[in-house]
Design a protein around this motif. Structure first.
Motif, mmCIF file in Angstrom:
data_model
loop_
_atom_site.group_PDB
_atom_site.id
_atom_site.type_symbol
_atom_site.label_atom_id
_atom_site.label_comp_id
_atom_site.label_asym_id
_atom_site.label_seq_id
_atom_site.Cartn_x
_atom_site.Cartn_y
_atom_site.Cartn_z
ATOM 1 N N UNK A 174 6.323 -12.492 23.721
ATOM 2 C CA UNK A 174 6.145 -11.065 23.603
ATOM 3 C C UNK A 174 7.493 -10.363 23.178
ATOM 4 N N UNK A 175 8.422 -10.932 23.493
ATOM 5 C CA UNK A 175 9.920 -10.265 23.179
ATOM 6 C C UNK A 175 10.133 -10.375 21.842
ATOM 7 N N UNK A 176 9.522 -11.568 21.185
ATOM 8 C CA UNK A 176 9.794 -11.539 19.729
ATOM 9 C C UNK A 176 9.318 -10.461 18.983
ATOM 10 N N UNK A 177 7.998 -10.325 19.292
ATOM 11 C CA UNK A 177 7.510 -9.120 18.486
ATOM 12 C C UNK A 177 8.185 -7.668 18.913
ATOM 13 N N UNK A 178 8.677 -7.654 20.112
ATOM 14 C CA UNK A 178 9.292 -6.426 20.653
ATOM 15 C C UNK A 178 10.594 -6.384 19.752
ATOM 16 N N UNK A 179 11.260 -7.206 19.685
ATOM 17 C CA UNK A 179 12.674 -7.247 18.819
ATOM 18 C C UNK A 179 12.482 -7.018 17.342
ATOM 19 N N UNK A 180 11.336 -7.659 16.783
ATOM 20 C CA UNK A 180 10.857 -7.264 15.280
ATOM 21 C C UNK A 180 10.770 -5.638 15.005
ATOM 22 N N UNK A 181 10.045 -4.946 16.259
ATOM 23 C CA UNK A 181 9.564 -3.773 16.000
ATOM 24 C C UNK A 181 10.706 -2.844 16.224
ATOM 25 N N UNK A 182 11.589 -3.229 17.091
ATOM 26 C CA UNK A 182 12.699 -2.415 17.056
ATOM 27 C C UNK A 182 13.684 -2.448 15.968
ATOM 28 N N UNK A 183 13.905 -3.741 15.458
ATOM 29 C CA UNK A 183 14.615 -3.794 14.235
ATOM 30 C C UNK A 183 13.933 -3.004 12.920
ATOM 31 N N UNK A 184 12.465 -3.068 13.006
ATOM 32 C CA UNK A 184 12.035 -2.254 11.853
ATOM 33 C C UNK A 184 11.893 -0.952 11.987
ATOM 34 N N UNK A 185 12.140 -0.225 13.401
ATOM 35 C CA UNK A 185 12.404 1.087 13.683
ATOM 36 C C UNK A 185 13.873 1.477 13.221
ATOM 37 N N UNK A 186 14.679 0.535 13.293
ATOM 38 C CA UNK A 186 16.066 0.995 13.088
ATOM 39 C C UNK A 186 16.241 0.999 11.583
ATOM 40 N N UNK A 187 15.486 0.170 10.920
ATOM 41 C CA UNK A 187 15.466 0.104 9.215
ATOM 42 C C UNK A 187 14.796 1.225 9.006
ATOM 43 N N UNK A 188 13.925 1.848 9.435
ATOM 44 C CA UNK A 188 13.020 3.042 9.160
ATOM 45 C C UNK A 188 13.851 4.291 9.147
ATOM 46 N N UNK A 189 14.868 4.172 10.176
ATOM 47 C CA UNK A 189 15.630 5.381 10.194
ATOM 48 C C UNK A 189 16.896 5.335 9.203
ATOM 49 N N UNK A 190 17.684 3.986 9.178
ATOM 50 C CA UNK A 190 18.645 4.001 8.376
ATOM 51 C C UNK A 190 18.235 4.177 6.705
ATOM 52 N N UNK A 191 17.001 3.918 6.577
ATOM 53 C CA UNK A 191 16.758 3.926 4.872
ATOM 54 C C UNK A 191 16.155 5.592 4.697
ATOM 55 N N UNK A 192 16.185 6.206 5.887
ATOM 56 C CA UNK A 192 15.726 7.561 5.694
ATOM 57 C C UNK A 192 14.220 7.652 5.415
ATOM 58 N N UNK A 193 13.396 6.850 5.728
ATOM 59 C CA UNK A 193 11.962 6.843 5.669
ATOM 60 C C UNK A 193 11.332 7.407 6.992
ATOM 61 N N UNK A 194 12.118 7.573 8.304
ATOM 62 C CA UNK A 194 11.519 8.246 9.369
ATOM 63 C C UNK A 194 12.759 8.889 10.078
ATOM 64 N N UNK A 195 12.582 9.928 10.460
ATOM 65 C CA UNK A 195 13.407 10.684 11.283
ATOM 66 C C UNK A 195 14.147 9.989 12.370
ATOM 67 N N UNK A 196 13.351 9.160 13.213
ATOM 68 C CA UNK A 196 13.833 8.591 14.305
ATOM 69 C C UNK A 196 12.833 7.392 14.384
ATOM 70 N N UNK A 197 13.518 6.511 15.329
ATOM 71 C CA UNK A 197 12.596 5.182 15.408
ATOM 72 C C UNK A 197 11.449 5.387 16.067
ATOM 73 N N UNK A 198 10.114 5.226 15.819
ATOM 74 C CA UNK A 198 8.899 5.359 16.769
ATOM 75 C C UNK A 198 8.802 4.027 17.863
ATOM 76 N N UNK A 199 9.718 3.201 17.911
ATOM 77 C CA UNK A 199 9.989 2.433 18.828
ATOM 78 C C UNK A 199 11.229 2.520 19.649
ATOM 79 N N UNK A 200 11.766 3.406 19.773
ATOM 80 C CA UNK A 200 12.937 3.674 20.496
ATOM 81 C C UNK A 200 12.958 3.770 21.907
ATOM 82 N N UNK A 201 11.914 3.828 22.579
ATOM 83 C CA UNK A 201 11.530 3.579 23.909
ATOM 84 C C UNK A 201 11.059 2.087 24.352
ATOM 85 N N UNK A 202 10.739 1.236 23.248
ATOM 86 C CA UNK A 202 10.411 0.010 23.380
ATOM 87 C C UNK A 202 11.572 -0.889 23.991
#
Length: 244
Positions: free
Chosen positions: A1-29
């Motif tokens: 399960x942690x592999x999925x969590x890491x992938x989602x956290x990385x995806x959330x960071x990418x959303x923020x850095x690319x300007x596609x989302x104001x903040x990561x939807x997975x910040x509390x994960x």
């Protein structure tokens, strides 16, 4: 399960850095704490280890490694604590057998911790290596062959040939146990913990202490008897002093 969590956290960071989302939807994960599976391992007594060596010498060739070579592999592993992969890539140039004391020096690239390791070895073992290596070139492998791929099967066969169980109530005895054997040997003989740490190449004393806590009850009994003999000796000297 942690592999999925890491992938989602990385995806959330990418959303923020690319300007596609104001903040990561997975910040509390959060990453769940993983409980490492402990493969229960044990150590051999000195007598059992000699039986293992004798059995290896009697055996035939295993994956290009003859019986004498297998016995020497086991001795090098026990004396140095080096892992299977390190011993499989050991070269003649790594064996500084004419130094005082004789030693084996492994570069950082071939050690798991990526730090160079220099371990002294007993003169008896150095003499065995000198005899086996002869005039081989410095770059030649000390133990060539495909044996390292099936090291677990190799030592299991030699254990069975020597009348030793691969698994008992104390745990398994696989090839990696030879590394732990060095730690247990140090504990049995009263070697200071920090010295054992250096020999095993551990980053922390806590990791080395695991070997000191895996002693068999017979080892503890031996320690108790030794303490009792020493106390008896002190008391005997005190009585002599009082009577004189």
């Amino acid at each position: 399960r942690n592999s999925y969590r890491r992938a989602l956290i990385s995806f959330g960071r990418w959303l923020m850095k690319s300007g596609r989302w104001p903040q990561s939807p997975f910040a509390r994960l959060e990453i769940e704490r993983e409980v490492e599976f402990q493969h229960p391992r044990r150590a051999l007594s000195d007598e059992e280890f000699q039986r293992l060596l004798a059995a290896a010498r009697r055996g035939g060739v295993f994956q290009d490694l003859d019986g004498e070579g297998r016995a020497l592999v086991y001795e090098v592993a026990r004396a140095t604590g080096f892992r299977r992969g390190t011993i499989a890539t050991l070269t003649v140039g790594d064996c500084q057998l004419n130094e005082d004391p004789p030693q084996i020096a492994i570069p950082a690239a071939r050690i798991k911790g990526r730090r160079p390791q220099v371990n002294p070895i007993p003169e008896r073992l150095a003499a065995q290596l000198r005899s086996r290596l002869g005039l081989r070139p410095r770059g030649a492998l000390v133990f060539p062959g495909r044996w390292a791929r099936d090291a677990a099967k190799m030592i299991r066969r030699d254990l069975e040939r020597g009348g030793l169980r691969y698994r008992d109530d104390a745990g398994f005895y696989d090839f990696h146990c030879l590394r732990g054997q060095l730690g247990v040997d140090c504990a049995r003989r009263g070697v200071p913990l920090v010295v054992a740490q250096k020999l095993l190449g551990h980053r922390s004393v806590e990791m080395t202490a695991k070997h000191y806590s895996s002693l068999h009850v017979s080892d503890l009994a031996g320690a108790v008897e030794k303490l009792d003999r020493e106390r008896a000796g002190v008391e005997k000297k005190a009585r002599r002093k009082r009577s004189s």
